[in-house]
Enzyme design. Structure first.
Site, PDB file in Angstrom:
ATOM      1  N   ARG A 171     -34.569 -68.154  44.645  1.00 23.86           N
ATOM      2  CA  ARG A 171     -35.860 -68.808  44.853  1.00 23.86           C
ATOM      3  C   ARG A 171     -36.795 -67.907  45.643  1.00 23.86           C
ATOM      4  O   ARG A 171     -36.385 -67.212  46.569  1.00 23.86           O
ATOM      5  CB  ARG A 171     -35.697 -70.156  45.550  1.00 23.86           C
ATOM      6  CG  ARG A 171     -35.212 -70.139  46.994  1.00 23.86           C
ATOM      7  CD  ARG A 171     -33.712 -69.943  47.179  1.00 23.86           C
ATOM      8  NE  ARG A 171     -32.902 -70.959  46.540  1.00 23.86           N
ATOM      9  CZ  ARG A 171     -32.594 -72.103  47.150  1.00 23.86           C
ATOM     10  NH1 ARG A 171     -32.939 -72.325  48.371  1.00 23.86           N
ATOM     11  NH2 ARG A 171     -31.871 -72.981  46.494  1.00 23.86           N
ATOM     12  N   ASP A 204     -37.205 -75.919  54.376  1.00 21.76           N
ATOM     13  CA  ASP A 204     -36.444 -77.122  54.689  1.00 21.76           C
ATOM     14  C   ASP A 204     -36.785 -77.629  56.090  1.00 21.76           C
ATOM     15  O   ASP A 204     -36.948 -76.837  57.018  1.00 21.76           O
ATOM     16  CB  ASP A 204     -34.936 -76.819  54.654  1.00 21.76           C
ATOM     17  CG  ASP A 204     -34.443 -76.417  53.279  1.00 21.76           C
ATOM     18  OD1 ASP A 204     -35.002 -76.916  52.287  1.00 21.76           O
ATOM     19  OD2 ASP A 204     -33.504 -75.607  53.213  1.00 21.76           O
TER      20      ASP A 204
HETATM   21  C1  X6L Z   1     -19.326 -75.326  49.401  1.00 19.39           C
HETATM   22  C2  X6L Z   1     -20.278 -75.868  48.550  1.00 19.39           C
HETATM   23  C3  X6L Z   1     -19.763 -74.569  50.451  1.00 19.39           C
HETATM   24  C4  X6L Z   1     -21.619 -75.635  48.762  1.00 19.39           C
HETATM   25  C5  X6L Z   1     -21.096 -74.335  50.659  1.00 19.39           C
HETATM   26  C6  X6L Z   1     -23.931 -74.073  51.188  1.00 19.39           C
HETATM   27  C7  X6L Z   1     -24.400 -74.963  49.072  1.00 19.39           C
HETATM   28  C8  X6L Z   1     -25.264 -73.830  51.374  1.00 19.39           C
HETATM   29  C9  X6L Z   1     -25.726 -74.728  49.246  1.00 19.39           C
HETATM   30  C10 X6L Z   1     -22.041 -74.884  49.814  1.00 19.39           C
HETATM   31  C11 X6L Z   1     -23.475 -74.638  50.038  1.00 19.39           C
HETATM   32  C12 X6L Z   1     -26.170 -74.164  50.398  1.00 19.39           C
HETATM   33  C13 X6L Z   1     -29.841 -70.124  51.267  1.00 19.39           C
HETATM   34  C14 X6L Z   1     -28.548 -69.666  50.963  1.00 19.39           C
HETATM   35  C15 X6L Z   1     -29.001 -71.392  49.785  1.00 19.39           C
HETATM   36  C16 X6L Z   1     -30.594 -69.403  52.239  1.00 19.39           C
HETATM   37  C17 X6L Z   1     -28.713 -67.916  52.449  1.00 19.39           C
HETATM   38  C18 X6L Z   1     -27.616 -73.907  50.625  1.00 19.39           C
HETATM   39  C19 X6L Z   1     -28.611 -74.065  49.535  1.00 19.39           C
HETATM   40  N1  X6L Z   1     -30.094 -71.207  50.530  1.00 19.39           N
HETATM   41  N2  X6L Z   1     -27.975 -68.578  51.540  1.00 19.39           N
HETATM   42  N3  X6L Z   1     -28.043 -70.487  50.031  1.00 19.39           N
HETATM   43  N4  X6L Z   1     -29.982 -68.308  52.800  1.00 19.39           N
HETATM   44  N5  X6L Z   1     -28.184 -66.828  53.042  1.00 19.39           N
HETATM   45  O1  X6L Z   1     -31.734 -69.731  52.582  1.00 19.39           O
HETATM   46  O2  X6L Z   1     -28.027 -73.572  51.712  1.00 19.39           O
HETATM   47  S1  X6L Z   1     -28.733 -72.608  48.582  1.00 19.39           S
HETATM   48 MG    MG Z   2     -32.438 -74.578  51.855  1.00 20.53          MG
HETATM   49 MG    MG Z   3     -34.766 -76.693  50.226  1.00 16.96          MG
END
Ligand code: X6L
Ligand code: MG
Ligand code: MG
Length: 147
Positions: free
Chosen positions: A85, A90
């Site tokens: 993205r 958030d």
């Molecule tokens: C299991 C399943 C473990 C899902 C973790 C963690 C899913 C975080 C989504 C998860 C899980 C997210 C960012 C990102 C995203 C960001 C970095 C999310 C939403 N946004 N990684 N991943 N920075 N480094 O802003 O946070 S997607």
């Molecule tokens: Mg986010």
């Molecule tokens: Mg968001």
């Protein structure tokens, strides 16, 4: 607010968003971190993440609308869940407020598990992070200077 970008000119997207937020109230901006993607499909680029404190008279709902408007302004397209993205904004915390609606939860229920949120938050507002947050947070982060 937690802001992140891993598509296109990441710094530019974050700077533009901060500039627009500054029209909504007073802003304080954390240092930037380059961060390993957490969750989502494999093979994604590194994110650039910051945390912004906004002092504003907006309601939580109005603020959520602003977040979505900024994402759209950055050209964000809804593709795969948790995919790349240009801008993600958030709501993390609102002083003195809790919200538990389907589309808006404050405090953000998973913020403490994410190093890309907690590291810049600890810089900007150390009083808001628990002393043991580093033990529980996942995802590598590296300081990337100021925006
Ligand atoms: C299991 C399943 C473990 C899902 C973790 C963690 C899913 C975080 C989504 C998860 C899980 C997210 C960012 C990102 C995203 C960001 C970095 C999310 C939403 N946004 N990684 N991943 N920075 N480094 O802003 O946070 S997607
Ligand atoms: Mg986010
Ligand atoms: Mg968001």
């Amino acid at each position: 607010l937690g802001l992140g970008s891993n598509l296109g000119d990441r710094r530019r997207h974050l700077r533009d968003a901060v500039e627009n937020l500054a029209a909504m109230g007073a802003v304080r901006v954390s240092p930037a971190y380059e961060t390993e993607p957490v969750g989502g499909p494999p093979g994604q680029e590194l994110h650039l993440n910051i945390v912004v404190e906004l002092t504003t008279d907006l309601t939580a709902r109005q603020l959520l609308g602003v977040c979505h408007r900024l994402e759209t302004a950055a050209g964000r397209v809804r593709a795969e869940r948790w995919g790349p993205r240009s801008l993600d904004v958030d709501i993390l915390l609102i002083e003195g407020l809790e919200v538990d609606d389907p589309d808006l939860q404050v405090p953000h229920p998973r913020m403490q598990e994410r190093r890309f949120v907690m590291a810049p938050l600890a810089d900007l507002a150390p009083e808001l992070v628990p002393p043991d947050w580093e033990d529980r947070a996942q995802g590598r982060v590296n300081p990337a200077g100021s925006l």
